[in-house]
Design a protein around this motif. Structure first.
Motif, short mmCIF file in Angstrom:
data_model
loop_
_atom_site.label_atom_id
_atom_site.label_comp_id
_atom_site.label_asym_id
_atom_site.label_seq_id
_atom_site.Cartn_x
_atom_site.Cartn_y
_atom_site.Cartn_z
N ARG A 25 33.59 -9.67 14.50
CA ARG A 25 33.09 -8.39 14.00
C ARG A 25 31.77 -7.99 14.66
O ARG A 25 31.49 -6.80 14.83
CB ARG A 25 32.93 -8.45 12.48
N ALA A 26 30.96 -8.96 15.05
CA ALA A 26 29.71 -8.65 15.75
C ALA A 26 30.01 -8.01 17.10
O ALA A 26 29.26 -7.15 17.58
CB ALA A 26 28.86 -9.90 15.93
N ASP A 27 31.11 -8.43 17.73
CA ASP A 27 31.60 -7.85 18.99
C ASP A 27 30.55 -7.90 20.10
O ASP A 27 30.41 -6.97 20.89
CB ASP A 27 32.04 -6.40 18.76
N LEU A 28 29.81 -9.00 20.14
CA LEU A 28 28.80 -9.19 21.18
C LEU A 28 29.10 -10.39 22.07
O LEU A 28 28.26 -10.80 22.87
CB LEU A 28 27.41 -9.36 20.53
N CYS A 104 24.81 -9.93 12.27
CA CYS A 104 26.09 -10.61 12.05
C CYS A 104 26.26 -11.76 13.03
O CYS A 104 26.72 -12.85 12.66
CB CYS A 104 27.22 -9.60 12.20
N LEU A 105 25.86 -11.56 14.28
CA LEU A 105 25.94 -12.62 15.28
C LEU A 105 25.03 -13.78 14.91
O LEU A 105 25.44 -14.95 15.00
CB LEU A 105 25.56 -12.08 16.66
N ALA A 106 23.80 -13.48 14.49
CA ALA A 106 22.86 -14.53 14.10
C ALA A 106 23.41 -15.35 12.93
O ALA A 106 23.32 -16.58 12.92
CB ALA A 106 21.51 -13.92 13.74
N ALA A 107 23.99 -14.65 11.95
CA ALA A 107 24.59 -15.34 10.81
C ALA A 107 25.75 -16.22 11.24
O ALA A 107 25.92 -17.35 10.76
CB ALA A 107 25.06 -14.32 9.77
N ALA A 108 26.55 -15.71 12.19
CA ALA A 108 27.71 -16.47 12.68
C ALA A 108 27.27 -17.74 13.39
O ALA A 108 27.87 -18.80 13.19
CB ALA A 108 28.54 -15.60 13.62
N LEU A 109 26.22 -17.65 14.21
CA LEU A 109 25.75 -18.81 14.96
C LEU A 109 25.23 -19.89 14.02
O LEU A 109 25.53 -21.07 14.19
CB LEU A 109 24.65 -18.39 15.94
N ALA A 110 24.43 -19.48 13.03
CA ALA A 110 23.89 -20.45 12.08
C ALA A 110 25.01 -21.07 11.24
O ALA A 110 25.04 -22.29 11.03
CB ALA A 110 22.86 -19.77 11.17
N LEU A 111 25.93 -20.22 10.77
CA LEU A 111 27.02 -20.71 9.94
C LEU A 111 27.93 -21.64 10.72
O LEU A 111 28.44 -22.64 10.18
CB LEU A 111 27.82 -19.52 9.39
#
Length: 205
Positions: A25-28, A104-111
């Motif tokens: 969803r972050a699409d980065l 969203c990307l930062a949350a994804a990386l940490a999670l």
């Protein structure tokens, strides 16, 4: 203790699937294996989660010549991560706005690091993709950094050729996944009986 291990394993696998969905969803840019999964999903028309689970199952066939033995965690990994990613994608809408995508990307990386630390730390067996690295390490005797880099570079290139999303998020993941995992893995690693001890080499699923 086994109940604690199983609970940690399944929670970690579910959260790993959620981290994949957040990166989509972050699409980065996705992590290398997810680039491959997304590219294959685009080519076949199958859902991302179906591809994740299917690739995990096929990867287990590579374990045979590498003399790897699956554990409970290995089998659970095959069926849970892709399924949880598909479920989470149903409830996570596409994002509009670079700042929201960045969060969203930062949350994804940490999670992702937390989830990886949790499922590996449970000590119930490596994931299918992890086993390629540990198996090649034992069979070839090459340095693990070259094996890991070679495997992930291969799937990244194949995924990109099939249309998988490669971007800033991919680079950030490659640079931060190791340091983040080094923080979170010790937090979740449970002391395992000798019979449950496994090789623990994390992968980007």
């Amino acid at each position: 203790m086994m109940i604690r291990r199983l609970a940690q394993l399944f929670l970690g696998l579910f959260l790993y699937g959620l981290s994949i969905a957040l990166m989509v969803r972050a699409d980065l840019g996705l992590n290398p294996w997810s680039v491959f999964h997304q590219g294959l999903s685009d080519v076949t028309g199958l859902s991302l989660g179906t591809i994740v689970n299917g690739v995990g199952l096929l990867v287990l066939l590579i374990w045979i010549p590498l003399r790897q033995k699956p554990g409970i965690g290995t089998i659970a990994n095959v069926f849970m991560i892709g399924t949880s990613a598909d479920i989470c994608l149903l409830f996570l809408p596409p994002l509009d706005g670079l700042w929201l995508q960045g969060l969203c990307l930062a949350a994804a990386l940490a999670l992702n690091a937390v989830a990886t630390g949790a499922y590996i730390g449970a000590g119930l067996g490596p994931g299918p993709r992890d086993g390629i690295t540990t198996g090649l390490l034992r069979v070839t005797g090459w340095q693990i950094r070259w094996i890991r880099t070679g495997v992930e570079a291969t799937v990244l290139a194949l995924g990109w050729l099939m249309g998988g999303t490669v971007g800033l998020g991919t680079i950030i993941f490659v640079l931060t996944s190791g340091p983040l995992l080094q923080i979170f893995l010790p937090m979740f690693t449970l002391k395992a009986p000798a019979a449950l001890t496994v090789s623990r080499v994390p992968s980007s699923s």
